[in-house]
Motif scaffolding. Sequence first.
Motif, short mmCIF file in Angstrom:
data_model
loop_
_atom_site.label_atom_id
_atom_site.label_comp_id
_atom_site.label_asym_id
_atom_site.label_seq_id
_atom_site.Cartn_x
_atom_site.Cartn_y
_atom_site.Cartn_z
N THR A 9 0.84 -1.18 0.00
CA THR A 9 0.00 0.00 0.00
C THR A 9 0.89 1.25 0.00
O THR A 9 1.81 1.37 0.80
CB THR A 9 -0.91 0.01 1.24
OG1 THR A 9 -1.56 -1.24 1.34
CG2 THR A 9 -1.93 1.13 1.14
N ALA A 10 0.62 2.18 -0.92
CA ALA A 10 1.44 3.38 -1.02
C ALA A 10 1.17 4.32 0.15
O ALA A 10 0.10 4.28 0.78
CB ALA A 10 1.14 4.10 -2.34
N GLY A 11 2.17 5.17 0.45
CA GLY A 11 1.98 6.20 1.47
C GLY A 11 2.43 5.76 2.85
O GLY A 11 2.96 4.66 3.05
N ILE A 12 2.26 6.69 3.78
CA ILE A 12 2.69 6.46 5.16
C ILE A 12 1.46 6.08 5.97
O ILE A 12 0.64 6.94 6.30
CB ILE A 12 3.36 7.73 5.74
CG1 ILE A 12 4.50 8.18 4.83
CG2 ILE A 12 3.85 7.48 7.15
CD1 ILE A 12 5.14 9.49 5.25
N GLY A 67 7.18 13.97 5.38
CA GLY A 67 7.78 12.65 5.14
C GLY A 67 9.22 12.56 5.59
O GLY A 67 9.77 11.46 5.65
N LEU A 68 9.83 13.71 5.89
CA LEU A 68 11.19 13.68 6.43
C LEU A 68 11.13 13.78 7.95
O LEU A 68 10.45 14.64 8.49
CB LEU A 68 12.04 14.83 5.88
CG LEU A 68 12.82 14.53 4.60
CD1 LEU A 68 11.88 14.46 3.41
CD2 LEU A 68 13.91 15.55 4.38
N ILE A 94 3.95 3.94 8.77
CA ILE A 94 5.26 3.75 8.18
C ILE A 94 5.11 3.81 6.66
O ILE A 94 4.09 3.41 6.12
CB ILE A 94 5.91 2.41 8.63
CG1 ILE A 94 7.39 2.35 8.26
CG2 ILE A 94 5.16 1.22 8.04
CD1 ILE A 94 8.27 3.24 9.12
N GLY A 95 6.12 4.32 5.99
CA GLY A 95 6.04 4.44 4.54
C GLY A 95 6.18 3.10 3.84
O GLY A 95 6.56 2.09 4.45
N ARG A 96 5.88 3.10 2.54
CA ARG A 96 6.12 1.88 1.77
C ARG A 96 7.59 1.84 1.34
O ARG A 96 8.23 0.82 1.40
CB ARG A 96 5.23 1.85 0.52
CG ARG A 96 5.40 0.57 -0.28
CD ARG A 96 4.58 0.59 -1.55
NE ARG A 96 5.13 1.54 -2.53
CZ ARG A 96 4.60 1.76 -3.74
NH1 ARG A 96 3.48 1.12 -4.09
NH2 ARG A 96 5.16 2.62 -4.55
N ASP A 97 8.10 3.01 0.92
CA ASP A 97 9.49 3.10 0.47
C ASP A 97 10.23 4.03 1.43
O ASP A 97 10.07 5.25 1.37
CB ASP A 97 9.55 3.66 -0.95
CG ASP A 97 8.76 2.81 -1.91
OD1 ASP A 97 9.06 1.61 -2.01
OD2 ASP A 97 7.81 3.34 -2.54
N VAL A 98 11.00 3.42 2.31
CA VAL A 98 11.65 4.17 3.38
C VAL A 98 13.15 4.27 3.09
O VAL A 98 13.78 3.29 2.70
CB VAL A 98 11.42 3.50 4.75
CG1 VAL A 98 12.21 4.20 5.85
CG2 VAL A 98 9.93 3.46 5.07
N ASP A 100 8.76 7.60 0.25
CA ASP A 100 7.65 8.35 0.83
C ASP A 100 7.94 8.70 2.28
O ASP A 100 7.21 9.42 2.91
CB ASP A 100 6.30 7.63 0.67
CG ASP A 100 6.38 6.16 1.00
OD1 ASP A 100 7.26 5.79 1.81
OD2 ASP A 100 5.57 5.39 0.46
N GLN A 101 9.03 8.14 2.80
CA GLN A 101 9.42 8.49 4.16
C GLN A 101 10.96 8.43 4.25
O GLN A 101 11.58 7.49 3.76
CB GLN A 101 8.80 7.51 5.17
CG GLN A 101 8.77 8.03 6.59
CD GLN A 101 7.91 7.15 7.50
OE1 GLN A 101 7.74 5.97 7.26
NE2 GLN A 101 7.35 7.76 8.53
N VAL A 102 11.53 9.46 4.87
CA VAL A 102 12.99 9.55 4.98
C VAL A 102 13.34 9.81 6.45
O VAL A 102 12.72 10.67 7.09
CB VAL A 102 13.55 10.68 4.11
CG1 VAL A 102 15.05 10.84 4.33
CG2 VAL A 102 13.25 10.43 2.64
#
Lengths: 434, 442
Positions: free
Chosen positions: B7-10, B253-254, B275-279, B370-372
């Motif tokens: 699932t996309a997003g945080i 997202g940061l 939590i993001g999908r792509d961290v 999507d999250q750093v």
Amino acid sequence: MADLTSTFIGIKSPNPFWLASAPPTDKEYNVRRAFDAGWGGVVWKTLGEAGPPVVNVNGPRYGAIYGADRRLLGLNNIELITDRPLEVNLEEMTRVKRDYPDHALIASLMVPMNEDAWREILRRVEDTGCDGVELNFGCPHGMSERGMGSAMGQVPDYVGQVAHWCKKHSDLPVIVKLTPNITDIRLPARAAKEGGADAVSLINTINSITSVDLDLFAPEPTIDGKGAHGGYCGPAVKPIALNMVAEIARDPETAGLPISGIGGVTTWRDAAEFMTLGAGNVQVCTAAMTYGFKVVEEMISGLSQWMDEKGMTSTSEIVGRAVPNTVNWQDLNLNYVTKAVIDQDACIQCGRCYAACEDTSHQAISMSETRVFEVIDAECVACNLCVNVCPVEDCITMEQMAAGSVDPRTGKVVEKEYANWTTHPNNPGSCAAE
Amino acid sequence: MKDNAYTAGIIPGRLSPEDYAENFSDLHPRLDDHEALVAADRCYFCHDAPCITACPTDIDIPLFIRQIATGTPEAAARTILSQNIMGGMCARVCPTETLCEEVCVREVAEGKPVLIGQLQRYATDTLMDAGVHPFTRAASTGKRIAVVGAGPAGLSCAHRLAMHGHDVTLFDARAKPGGLNEYGIASYKTVDDFAQREVEWLLQIGGITLETDKTLGLDVSLESLQSGFDAVFLGIGLGGVNALGLDGDDMDGLHDAVDFIANLRQTSDVATLPIGRDVVVIGGGMTAVDAAVQAKLLGALNVTLVYRRGRDRMNASVFEQDLAASKGVRIITNATPRAVIGNGAVREIEFEYTDDDLAPTGQTFRLAADQVFRAIGQSLTGGSLPALDGRKIAVSSAGRTSISGIWAGGDCAAGGDDLTVTAVAEGRDAAMDIHATLTGAT
């Protein structure tokens, strides 16, 4: 592969590994499985007189001591002789011997100190077809309180007398099993020989208390708050047994008397050691009780490989090979000088050699800031303690100093010639030529 | 359809309750009695053992292991705690693979050290679970000492001072004591609220008054502490977080990795944590690994840890790097962030490969993000502190600062290695120096 076939006082077996008279040999089921597993012979659990059998305790009957990782090093037991009816044992022995004619089957016997009793039991066991008898003069617990076992074995005259009766009333080969709970093992061995015994076997178990329950304040194994001493066996007793075997082997009065070696035999190596000190075969109990009957496979393969490496084709070639090299202290060469040498590549820098030498010996090992441990030759008396406490095999070795070199500890030149205490100038009784 | 790793997003709730429970369970469960005996039997009881030398708190490791082997783990715990009052936490979080266990002679001999850390936990847990506090407080000296910061350094210092009969007031800026033990360590290293339980157990010594929500420079001033107490110990840690220094650093997202980890530790239900999908985690220390691993454990699909230097320069130990890899974290080295790309919220982050001297190579790449999490170091905060050495408080032996009567230790003090165990040692040693200074004892 070397031929392990063994002939001991005329008794043939596929190999020299017998199970000793003990709990593992108390019944047909066990003995069949032992033979199937590869054991060469079995000394059946000791038989007593006909009539109501003995009884055992119903609480724990074994105690143990352990090495690291709960490795069993010593076992003691308060079990008595077989508590099954004599008739049942005799029937089972008969069946087993019939089905395993090539394996050795020995009857172990313990009856009171009178000729009729021995004559009667011999008559009964002869019918089983067994290959010989072993006289149990060893058990140090329970039966000894009734005047049997070690109570008889501790009196050489009794040992000789019973051996004599047995030879008189039976044609079976007679092995006398000796108790180690005696000051000089040579005396009962001589008595056995004089009585006509064909062989001795040793050692039986050693009087022992393995531990004390610190909550109950009672010896273990503890029966309702009380404990009795038991008989000690297992790897821990091997050094005592080896010495006693060697004492008999090198005693001029008993030299050549066949010996069945018993006491902590756990591996092929232990067996080979007993045999080099004069044992014609070995008997095993604790190793089987610890690991099961399968351990004999390692004993067989190990002894075979070693014999092949030594170019030996028969187990008889092993017997007694180390006896000539077993001497009295005074015969040791005082001109043989060694120094400990530490292999720095093998050293893992645990420092145990240093602690042992610095605290308890001769301050002959130095320790650097970077944990390099080195022998100080000028202090090293070659005691071997560093070798013994080192956890890495062959990391520390004792290296002989060449003749002609100077021992930095004594400042003396290492002599080439053999010289012992008997001729040493410090010996008041020295018989050196003037 | 239910949300999952794709699932996309945080978002929260990517995993099943069972997966969350499994993922955040104890990393190394306590050894049982049998395991402890087997492990203890492997110790050689070395002379002047290398493991003791490697331990920042000089715990007599061979002795405590022998005490375990002989059936007295309580005595073992006393041996440990007399040197390191936070031996329980250190048993959980110490990078033993770079300390005691690295130099264990069985590591040298066999590549398999004695399990010193796990044995230490076995011993300390045994004693603490029995509710025993093995130390007693000496008669009161009448001396009052302010300890600022209830993290490992401050707690260690406070305990040792209290044991010697001094009255300690322990201040902390946060709502709960424990410092990084409570807010900064990965959940799976200290489960079951161990940090708070350890503090409560430690305070049983008596003579320590805890004052939370008291920030130095805001609620209390250093000057007031100096005048109100006989001595001051600063164990304030590093309150600030370094920024990336890029445009877009403030995009949605940061986050700072330390905040992410603190939130994780304080939540009662990790399933509620988004939590993001792509961290993407930027940094190469323990905090970076803790953040990356926990992002993965929360159900992120792709977690990439990017470090600007080579692997050999990472502060995270090899064990930690391997742990991250085993959880599915991808580690990229020799890459520096150049741009944060997104429209209000981060969408991608651009990196440039750099050589070992951090010189740009001109080669760039982008990672979907999507999250750093930023984990590029923390910094000392607060004004009117004693003189600094670089970016930390300068200390001489036993934590003496440039100002007489003020000691410092832990992460805020120069010279340490930012380890819990080092902070404990520094707190302890400063306490002994304070004690000696105030009483004339040697």
